[in-house]
Design an enzyme around this catalytic site. Sequence first.
Site, short mmCIF file in Angstrom:
data_model
loop_
_atom_site.label_atom_id
_atom_site.label_comp_id
_atom_site.label_asym_id
_atom_site.label_seq_id
_atom_site.Cartn_x
_atom_site.Cartn_y
_atom_site.Cartn_z
N HIS A 1 0.81 -1.23 0.00
CA HIS A 1 0.00 0.00 0.00
C HIS A 1 0.84 1.27 0.00
CE1 HIS A 1 -3.63 -2.25 0.41
NE2 HIS A 1 -3.34 -2.71 1.62
N ASP B 1 -3.54 -10.46 -2.22
CA ASP B 1 -4.08 -9.89 -0.98
C ASP B 1 -5.52 -9.44 -1.22
OD1 ASP B 1 -2.74 -8.48 1.72
OD2 ASP B 1 -4.50 -7.41 0.96
N HIS C 1 -6.92 -6.79 -0.26
CA HIS C 1 -6.96 -5.36 -0.53
C HIS C 1 -6.12 -5.06 -1.77
CE1 HIS C 1 -7.60 -5.72 3.89
NE2 HIS C 1 -8.52 -4.81 3.65
N ASP D 1 -5.38 -12.48 3.64
CA ASP D 1 -6.60 -11.93 4.25
C ASP D 1 -7.85 -12.13 3.41
OD1 ASP D 1 -5.33 -10.22 2.49
OD2 ASP D 1 -5.38 -8.47 3.80
#
Length: 311
Positions: A125, A162, A164, A246
Amino acid sequence: MTTAFYTHSDCLEHRTPPGHPEQVARLQYINDALSSEAFDKLDRRKAPLCNDDDILLCHPQSHLDTIFAAEPFKGSRALDADTHMSVGSVQAARRAVGANIAAVDAVLDREVQNAFVACRPPGHHAEQSTPMGFCLFGNAAIAARHAIERHGLERVAIVDFDVHHGNGTQALLWNETRALFVSSHQNPLWPGTGMAEETGGHGHIHNLPLPPHSDGRLMRATYDAQVWPVIDRYEPQLIIVSAGFDAHEADPLAQLNWSTEDFAWLTQKICGLAADHCEGRVVSTLEGGYDLSALAAATAAHVSVLMENGA
C-alpha cells in the site's frame, strides 16, 4: 535447489497499538507454523538490512527523510488512522526491503529455486511519498525494480492476491514498462482503488475486483480466465508474489471466503508458470492476513507448495 525463508527478530520490534490487526503475533504465528519437522529443509536466512539506495529505487529521498524522522523515541506514533511506527520500525522496514532484495539475488543467482519473505511491516500500500495501509516502503515493487535495474531483467511479473488492492505497487510501477502487475482484491473495500479500467501507463496493470461474499470457486475461474493467460503470454523472467492471506474465509477485515486450499492452488499455478517461463524463479513476500490461525495455516500451505517446487 531449495526454498529460502527470510525473516528477522527485528521485525518483531515494529509494534502497533493494542488491538491493531497488523501485530507482532502475526510473525510469531508464522514462525511457529514453519517450525515443524515438515519445514526442516527450508533454507533459513536472516533478513539483511537494505541500503537507502534500495529504497530509492521506488521512493524519493523526501519519503525516506519523512519516515526516518517519524520514528518515535518511545511508544508509537500514528502516521494516519491505520499506519503506525514505534521504536524499531525503521530497522524492521529496512529488514523487509533488504530481505526482498536478497531473495531476488538468491533466486536469480541460482542459490535457491524460490523464496518466501516473512517480514513486517508489509509493503503493497505504500505509494511514492505516502505511507498507508500499515505499509512504509513498497517491498514488492522495490524487489521488481532491483531485478530490472540491477540484474537487467526485461519482464518481471507481480501477482498480488491480498484481499486489498495493491495500490502502492500499482502507483510505484505505473510507468514501468518492464513489469506486469496483476492484483485480485475485494471490491468494494479499502483503499477503493483497483478498478478494471486502471491499466497503467502502458497497459501492463491488470486489476480483478471480486465481489464480497464470493468464494474460491469464483477466484479460480477468474484466475483461469484472466490471469494465467496474461502471464503466459508475458513470459516473465521472474515472478514476485505479494502474498496476502486476508482473503481467507476466517479473516476479520474482509468478506472473501477463500480456503487454505485455495492459497495452495494459487501457489501451485504460479510455480507452474514460473517453471514454464523462468526456470521456476519465484520470490514471495508477506502482505496481509489478520486471523492468526488462518494466517499460519495459509502461509504453511503456501510455503509447502514452494518447497515442493523447489526440491
